[in-house]
Structures are given as structure tokens and as C-alpha cells.
Enzyme design. Structure first.
Site, mmCIF file in Angstrom:
data_model
loop_
_atom_site.group_PDB
_atom_site.id
_atom_site.type_symbol
_atom_site.label_atom_id
_atom_site.label_comp_id
_atom_site.label_asym_id
_atom_site.label_seq_id
_atom_site.Cartn_x
_atom_site.Cartn_y
_atom_site.Cartn_z
ATOM 1 N N LYS A 35 66.626 11.154 31.652
ATOM 2 C CA LYS A 35 65.843 10.369 30.691
ATOM 3 C C LYS A 35 64.641 9.678 31.344
ATOM 4 O O LYS A 35 63.614 9.480 30.708
ATOM 5 C CB LYS A 35 66.731 9.320 30.026
ATOM 6 N N GLU A 47 65.227 3.572 21.068
ATOM 7 C CA GLU A 47 66.582 3.742 20.536
ATOM 8 C C GLU A 47 67.439 4.318 21.660
ATOM 9 O O GLU A 47 66.898 4.939 22.579
ATOM 10 C CB GLU A 47 66.586 4.701 19.339
ATOM 11 N N SER A 51 72.634 16.983 33.525
ATOM 12 C CA SER A 51 71.666 16.012 32.978
ATOM 13 C C SER A 51 71.946 14.575 33.406
ATOM 14 O O SER A 51 71.033 13.752 33.424
ATOM 15 C CB SER A 51 71.617 16.114 31.459
HETATM 16 C C1 PLP Z 1 73.266 12.411 30.507
HETATM 17 C C2 PLP Z 1 72.751 12.820 29.168
HETATM 18 N N1 PLP Z 1 72.625 14.134 28.886
HETATM 19 C C3 PLP Z 1 72.163 14.561 27.692
HETATM 20 C C4 PLP Z 1 71.821 13.668 26.698
HETATM 21 C C5 PLP Z 1 71.359 14.204 25.390
HETATM 22 O O1 PLP Z 1 70.013 13.962 25.119
HETATM 23 P P1 PLP Z 1 68.951 15.125 25.155
HETATM 24 O O2 PLP Z 1 69.459 16.200 24.237
HETATM 25 O O3 PLP Z 1 67.709 14.492 24.635
HETATM 26 O O4 PLP Z 1 68.808 15.595 26.546
HETATM 27 C C6 PLP Z 1 71.920 12.293 26.941
HETATM 28 C C7 PLP Z 1 71.568 11.323 25.908
HETATM 29 O O5 PLP Z 1 71.725 10.150 26.016
HETATM 30 C C8 PLP Z 1 72.407 11.857 28.221
HETATM 31 O O6 PLP Z 1 72.536 10.564 28.511
#
Ligand code: PLP
Length: 393
Positions: A89, A111, A377
Site C-alpha cells: 500500500k 478509507e 502483498s
Molecule cells: C496485505 C494486503 N494485500 C491485499 C490487499 C487488498 O487490496 P488490493 O486489492 O488493493 O491490493 C490489502 C488491503 O488492505 C492488504 O492489506
């Protein structure tokens, strides 16, 4: 076939900017400025410098030997979990805070679902000395308590969203309401590849550093830039958009998007938008959206706060509709088990969002020589409570 946004802000039939008149000047100003600002050498320099020295980029591309042996294919992990603040993020919030400064804004709203975007926003606001207000659903405040504490410590105000399912969708509604009331001094840092044009494209471009790095890192490790597959989980779709971006038009690269099935796609407790969604408008864009026959948004459900969203970014809706990406839905149980496998085999505790991506290894077969890059992620610290309860640790 074009998978990037067109000049009108659409990905095929999805996208656009469906906003209240009150927000038009803000969104239009952003639309006119964002590409120009991003192309300025001074912007690029500051962005690159902060990604390197503050976020810690490039994030490693790690060959997961034991995972590869277990599933008989070559598994690489793109380690976004090692970024400052613990997830992808921050790539976007660094970009957007620099954008906000150049647009002359002094107050930031955001948000958050899992709290990762809230923390990443509070972090860059502390860094730049800006006021920060984060909207978060009451349910998410309870299940992501460590991140709430982090935001407060970083100086942000966390405001609870008490309507609807009291999760991400409702927090987004509150943030939009705030922006309507404070259109002049405030920039809204949207945390996913969603929202009115130009947000999905802007967020995707900031996150595209992920696939940019994968290309040269894979060249170093495998002698080729393109993997056979890239895999990422999808909430609104920002980590996936960044992971896919530089491979969208590389035909030999398979793209796999993993959604949260919750208790099961047909259980009524799910967030598998591609299967359950129909064309609709949510938070300013036309996209696939879970809704009743009369167009009311269906409350989504996932054990993972970051995937608990009834829509999906317009780029992903287009990738689904055109068949460019394969979509797989993974249940809470499958994701939790995959989180445990990764922890035990590689010593890496993933965010539950990311665990969804790894779960496909149980069912989706790859060839032994396939190079499969998973975007990891985020890290699992924020989810320890959920892991503890689930596994009775
Ligand atoms: C670690 C992590 N992966 C994935 C996501 C999903 O969001 P996005 O689809 O925008 O990557 C989030 C959302 O808070 C997250 O914290």
C-alpha cells in the site's frame, strides 16, 4: 486488445467517473494534472528516492525452494511484505502524498479495510506533516486492532464507519462524504485501483513498480524477463494491478487473479466479485459489483479485511470479461491453511489477503519448469489475532 485505460478513463466497458457534482472540480483537476505531475523530473526524483530510502525498495524477488519442491513448480515470491509499513500500500501513498502536495492540498483523508492503507497513509502524512483522517468500518477496527493503534501513534484520527456491513465499502462512503464537505483543502488518497477515473490508473501506475522490478529481477535469476504466470490476490485490485501491469500485453505471461470466496461462492457469505458480480456503479466507477436484482449492493464477506469488498477495480473487470486473466476464488479455510503452509515451509507469515493467492497451489496445477511469481502483498503481523483464533494457537 488494449488492457490499459483509454483517454476517456475506460477499460473496455468499465471505468469512467460517476461522481456527485460537488466533487467534479476536484476529480477533474486531478485528471488534468496527474500525468503531467507524474512526468515531472522533480516528482520522479522524489518518488524514486523515497521508494528507495524510506520504503526500502527494490523489494526482493525470492525463490521459495521448499514451496517449489512441495508443489513441483518454480515458485517466486515478490516480497512486498518487506516494505516499510508491511505491505504494498505504501507505494501508492508515497505517490499520492507527493501528488497532493503539488496540487496544493493540506488535509488528507483515506478509507481502510485491513488498516494497511490507513497505516500507509498515516505514515506519509507524518512524513510530510499533513493532517490525516482515516475512515474504517467498526468491524475492521475490531479485527485489525494493531493497525488502529499504529495509525493513532502516527498522528492520524481514525473515524469509525457504522453503517451497512461496517467494513471497507462503508468506510469508503464516509470518506467520499467527507470529501464532498471539504473539497478545497482536502485530497482523498484512495487505497486501491478503484474509484472514479483517474484513480484506478494513477494507483496502478504507482503500484506498477512491482512488475517493473519483477522483470529485471527475473532476468537476473532466470535469464528471462517474463515469468510463465503472475499471481495476486484481489480486493479492490491495487497489488494485482501493479503485479500485472508490465505483463498485460505480454501474451506468454498467464495472469491469475485470486478472489475471496469467504465461506464459499454460493454460501451468501462471499466476496468473489467476478463470479457473483454484475455491471454496476460503486464509489465512482462502472465495474463488476455484487448486487441484488434491484441493484442494491450485496454485503460482502471474507475473513480477510482487505478482500472484503463487493466490487473490483475496472481494470480487473475488463481482464475478467476479456478472458485475459484467469480468476480463481479461494475460501477462508483454504486461505488460512495456505498461510500456515507458507509459515511452516518458508518461515514467512503472510497477511491473510496474500494467503489467498498461495492457496491456489493446492488446486491449480503448474508444470515443473513453469516460473510462477506470487505477489506477497503484505506481512501477517496485523492478522496474528485471526490466525490465533482460527488455529487455536
Ligand atoms: C496485505 C494486503 N494485500 C491485499 C490487499 C487488498 O487490496 P488490493 O486489492 O488493493 O491490493 C490489502 C488491503 O488492505 C492488504 O492489506
Amino acid at each position: 486488445m488494449n488492457y490499459n485505460v483509454d483517454e476517456k478513463g475506460y477499460y473496455g466497458e468499465f471505468g469512467g467517473a460517476f461522481i456527485p457534482e460537488m466533487l467534479y472540480p476536484n476529480v477533474e483537476n486531478l485528471r488534468q494534472q496527474y500525468l503531467k505531475i507524474m512526468a515531472e523530473p522533480s516528482f520522479k526524483k522524489e518518488f524514486d528516492q523515497l521508494l528507495k530510502d524510506y520504503v526500502g525498495r527494490p523489494s526482493p524477488l525470492y525463490f521459495a525452494k521448499r514451496l517449489s519442491e512441495k508443489y513441483n513448480t518454480k515458485v517466486y515470491l515478490k516480497r512486498e511484505d518487506l516494505n516499510h509499513t508491511g505491505a504494498h500500500k505504501v507505494n501508492n501513498t508515497i505517490g499520492q502524498i507527493l501528488m497532493a502536495k503539488r496540487l496544493g492540498k493540506s488535509r488528507i483523508i483515506a478509507e481502510t479495510g485491513a488498516g494497511q492503507h490507513g497505516v500507509a497513509t498515516a505514515t506519509v502524512c507524518a512524513l510530510m506533516g499533513m493532517e490525516c483522517i482515516v475512515y474504517m468500518g467498526e468491524i475492521d477496527i475490531a479485527r485489525q486492532a494493531p493497525n488502529v493503534a499504529r495509525m493513532k501513534m502516527l498522528g492520524a484520527k481514525v473515524r469509525p464507519a457504522k453503517s451497512g456491513s461496517r467494513t471497507l465499502k462503508d468506510a469508503t462512503n464516509e470518506a467520499i462524504r467527507d470529501w464532498i464537505n471539504n473539497p478545497v483543502d482536502t485530497h482523498y488518497i484512495i487505497g486501491s485501483a478503484i474509484g472514479p477515473h483517474p484513480y484506478p490508473d494513477m494507483v496502478t501506475r504507482f503500484q506498477s513498480i512491482i512488475s517493473e522490478e519483477i522483470k529485471w529481477q527475473l532476468k537476473e535469476k532466470e535469464g528471462r524477463e517474463n515469468p510463465d504466470y503472475v499471481v495476486a490476490c484481489i480486493g479492490g485490485g491495487s497489488n494485482a494491478a501493479g503485479t500485472f501491469y508490465h505483463f498485460l500485453h505480454e501474451k506468454e505471461v498467464g495472469i491469475i487473479a485470486v478472489e475471496a470466496a469467504g465461506l464459499g461462492v454460493d454460501s451468501g457469505e462471499s466476496a468473489a466479485t467476478s463470479v457473483l458480480g454484475k455491471m454496476g456503479i460503486i464509489h465512482g466507477c462502472k465495474t463488476l459489483l455484487m448486487q441484488t436484482t434491484d441493484g442494491q449492493i450485496t454485503e460482502p464477506y471474507s475473513i480477510s479485511a482487505g478482500l472484503d469488498y463487493p466490487g473490483v477495480g475496472p481494470m480487473h473487470a475488463h481482464l475478467y470479461k476479456t478472458g485475459r486473466a484467469e480468476f480463481i476464488a479461494v475460501t477462508d479455510d483454504e486461505a488460512m491453511q495456505a498461510g500456515m503452509v507458507l509459515s511452516k515451509l518458508e518461515g514467512i507469515i503472510p497477511a491473510i489477503e496474500s494467503s489467498h493467492a498461495f492457496a491456489i497451489l493446492e488446486t491449480r496445477k503448474f508444470q515443473p519448469e513453469d516460473v510462477v511469481v506470487f505477489n506477497l502483498s503484505g506481512r501477517g503481523d496485523k492478522d496474528l489475532d485471526t490466525y490465533i483464533k482460527y488455529f487455536k494457537l
